[in-house]
Enzyme design. Structure first.
Site, PDB file in Angstrom:
ATOM      1  N   THR A 181      -7.147   9.074  -1.222  1.00 21.68           N
ATOM      2  CA  THR A 181      -7.106   9.504  -2.614  1.00 21.68           C
ATOM      3  C   THR A 181      -5.862   9.024  -3.324  1.00 21.68           C
ATOM      4  O   THR A 181      -5.764   9.179  -4.520  1.00 21.68           O
ATOM      5  CB  THR A 181      -7.167  11.044  -2.693  1.00 21.68           C
ATOM      6  OG1 THR A 181      -6.113  11.594  -1.889  1.00 21.68           O
ATOM      7  CG2 THR A 181      -8.496  11.546  -2.176  1.00 21.68           C
ATOM      8  N   GLU A 217       6.236   5.130   7.286  1.00 21.57           N
ATOM      9  CA  GLU A 217       5.880   6.077   6.232  1.00 21.57           C
ATOM     10  C   GLU A 217       6.699   7.369   6.313  1.00 21.57           C
ATOM     11  O   GLU A 217       6.521   8.184   7.223  1.00 21.57           O
ATOM     12  CB  GLU A 217       4.388   6.368   6.297  1.00 21.57           C
ATOM     13  CG  GLU A 217       3.582   5.136   5.909  1.00 21.57           C
ATOM     14  CD  GLU A 217       2.106   5.240   6.230  1.00 21.57           C
ATOM     15  OE1 GLU A 217       1.315   4.574   5.543  1.00 21.57           O
ATOM     16  OE2 GLU A 217       1.748   5.959   7.170  1.00 21.57           O
ATOM     17  N   LYS A 267       3.937  -6.883   4.032  1.00 27.49           N
ATOM     18  CA  LYS A 267       3.731  -5.477   3.733  1.00 27.49           C
ATOM     19  C   LYS A 267       3.464  -4.765   5.049  1.00 27.49           C
ATOM     20  O   LYS A 267       2.955  -5.338   6.013  1.00 27.49           O
ATOM     21  CB  LYS A 267       2.592  -5.272   2.736  1.00 27.49           C
ATOM     22  CG  LYS A 267       1.207  -5.690   3.188  1.00 27.49           C
ATOM     23  CD  LYS A 267       0.440  -4.723   4.072  1.00 27.49           C
ATOM     24  CE  LYS A 267       0.402  -3.346   3.474  1.00 27.49           C
ATOM     25  NZ  LYS A 267      -0.248  -2.382   4.433  1.00 27.49           N
ATOM     26  N   THR A 299       1.316  -7.670  13.458  1.00 27.02           N
ATOM     27  CA  THR A 299       1.187  -6.365  12.825  1.00 27.02           C
ATOM     28  C   THR A 299       1.358  -6.511  11.330  1.00 27.02           C
ATOM     29  O   THR A 299       2.022  -7.417  10.878  1.00 27.02           O
ATOM     30  CB  THR A 299       2.217  -5.376  13.390  1.00 27.02           C
ATOM     31  OG1 THR A 299       1.946  -4.091  12.860  1.00 27.02           O
ATOM     32  CG2 THR A 299       3.621  -5.752  13.049  1.00 27.02           C
ATOM     33  N   ASN A 316      -0.605  10.248   5.033  1.00 30.40           N
ATOM     34  CA  ASN A 316      -1.852   9.884   5.695  1.00 30.40           C
ATOM     35  C   ASN A 316      -2.958  10.917   5.511  1.00 30.40           C
ATOM     36  O   ASN A 316      -4.137  10.584   5.610  1.00 30.40           O
ATOM     37  CB  ASN A 316      -1.579   9.606   7.174  1.00 30.40           C
ATOM     38  CG  ASN A 316      -0.897   8.261   7.360  1.00 30.40           C
ATOM     39  OD1 ASN A 316      -1.531   7.230   7.277  1.00 30.40           O
ATOM     40  ND2 ASN A 316       0.409   8.289   7.554  1.00 30.40           N
ATOM     41  N   THR A 342       0.864  -1.184   0.000  1.00 29.71           N
ATOM     42  CA  THR A 342       0.000   0.000   0.000  1.00 29.71           C
ATOM     43  C   THR A 342       0.902   1.237   0.000  1.00 29.71           C
ATOM     44  O   THR A 342       1.334   1.690  -1.040  1.00 29.71           O
ATOM     45  CB  THR A 342      -0.973  -0.012   1.191  1.00 29.71           C
ATOM     46  OG1 THR A 342      -0.240  -0.240   2.410  1.00 29.71           O
ATOM     47  CG2 THR A 342      -2.020  -1.101   1.027  1.00 29.71           C
TER      48      THR A 342
END
EC number: 2.3.1.35
Length: 393
Positions: free
Chosen positions: A393, A264, A174, A185, A388, A147
């Protein structure tokens, strides 16, 4: 005695396992978004799941099978988590599997992506029916399940036993955000041809999760879909419990470290090593408090050796501690030593140099006992907010 060797490749190098990933139109621009793992013989299976109260439909679907079931197929989609979808989410999984043109036994599904949207059943069925179950393309699979991941996460080992037999174990995972585990997790799929007994699978998964997946945090959030799935087709006929336990630990540690390093937007992967706590449990509490602290994470991002944030977080965790016994170090650079501040200009420069590295340790000696635990975390910067804020979108 046994030997464990890392080998190049993906889990499709393990005898009897096949995998691939395709574009089913779930992601834009033709990106890979649907994958599978298939075994040509039935697999013993064990899994550990998130403790989030709102478990996603794939987890509930798994738990409706009879205890001790075997499977030969896992279907994995990205972009859609199939979470907060109620009974319809489970019905959609059954609809997908009943529409596939393959001979499958107790098939499993795993999903990741946006929470609160129904599965695009028709796209998934059409995509899955185009699978070639003889494919061996672990690279495509690793891409299809991503993702917000910046890179794919895989690991593979061969274990050679003293009697000359051997087995392989490998994984694909992932995970980059919503990382703060309770039992597991992210999504992690571990495959092996070891002849591991069913009763050992659960035991060893749980033992190894404590110091791997349960020891990492990116942002303090626990997902609805977190899954670690272990599949064993036993085709090697080889097994040794201690060797398998260590190989499984290595695979799980590899995956956990890749995930935390891919937090991230993260640039730093940091081990928070708490030693000489009153006991192991208090060491774990303090270490996890450090790996979860937003103030600590932002200091890491700024490469600021602000030991005050480290000390404050330990104190706030309410473990047994005393500033006259506390020692804080960045790698081997001591900045606070039993009530004395070791932070003149020269020492601060040395500490700041450590924080410029991609990986390092923050070592906290509490001087209260013999307890120890290491938690793993990362920095938190602008990119995390950007990713985030725009996630749907």
């Amino acid at each position: 005695m046994f030997t464990i060797l890392p080998i190049k490749g993906y889990l499709d190098k393990i005898d009897g396992f096949f995998c691939d990933g395709i574009s089913a139109g779930l992601k834009p621009n033709g990106k890979l978004d649907l994958g599978f793992i298939y075994s040509d013989t039935l697999c013993e299976t064990e899994a550990i799941f998130t403790l989030n109260k709102f478990q996603a439909a794939p987890l509930k679907h798994y738990q409706r099978y009879e205890k001790g079931f075997k499977t030969n197929f896992v279907l994995i989609n990205s972009k859609n988590a199939n979470a907060l979808t109620g009974e319809k989410g489970i019905e959609d999984i059954n609809t997908i599997f009943s529409s596939l043109n393959f001979d499958l036994t107790n098939p499993l599904m795993s999903s990741t992506g946006v929470i609160g949207n129904p599965l695009p059943v028709e796209k998934i069925v059409a995509g899955a029916n185009s699978f070639d179950l003889s494919s061996k393309n672990g690279e495509n699979l690793s891409q299809a399940i991503m993702t917000t991941d910046a890179y794919s996460k895989t690991s593979l080992y061969e274990v050679k036993l003293e009697d000359g037999s051997s087995f392989k174990i490998g994984s694909v995972a992932k995970g980059a955000g919503m990382i703060n585990p309770n039992l597991a997790t992210m999504l992690c799929f571990i495959c092996t041809d070891a002849a591991v007994p069913k009763e050992d699978m659960r035991e060893l998964l749980e033992q190894n999760s404590h110091t791997t997946f349960n020891a990492i945090s990116v942002d303090g959030d626990t997902s609805t879909n977190d899954t670690v799935l272990l599949l064993a087709n036993k085709k090697s006929n080889a097994y040794d419990k201690e060797a398998f336990k260590e190989a499984l630990r290595l695979v799980m540690h590899d995956m956990a470290m890749l995930i935390v390093a891919d937090g991230e937007g993260a640039k730093k992967a940091v081990a928070f090593e708490v030693i000489n706590a009153a006991d192991d449990k208090e060491a774990e509490i303090a270490a996890k408090a450090l790996s979860n602290s937003l103030l600590v994470k932002t200091a890491l991002f700024g490469e600021d050796p602000n030991f005050g944030r480290i000390a404050s977080t330990i104190g706030a965790s309410r473990v047994t501690c005393d500033e006259t016994k506390l020692v804080i170090s960045y790698n081997d650079v001591v900045v606070f030593n039993k009530g004395e501040i070791y932070f003149d200009a020269a020492q601060e420069e040395k500490a700041a140099k450590v924080l410029k590295n991609d990986k390092y340790k923050v070592i906290c000696d509490l001087g209260a006992g013999e307890g120890k635990f290491t938690a793993y975390g990362c920095d938190l910067g602008y990119k995390y907010v950007e990713i985030n804020a725009d996630y749907r979108t």
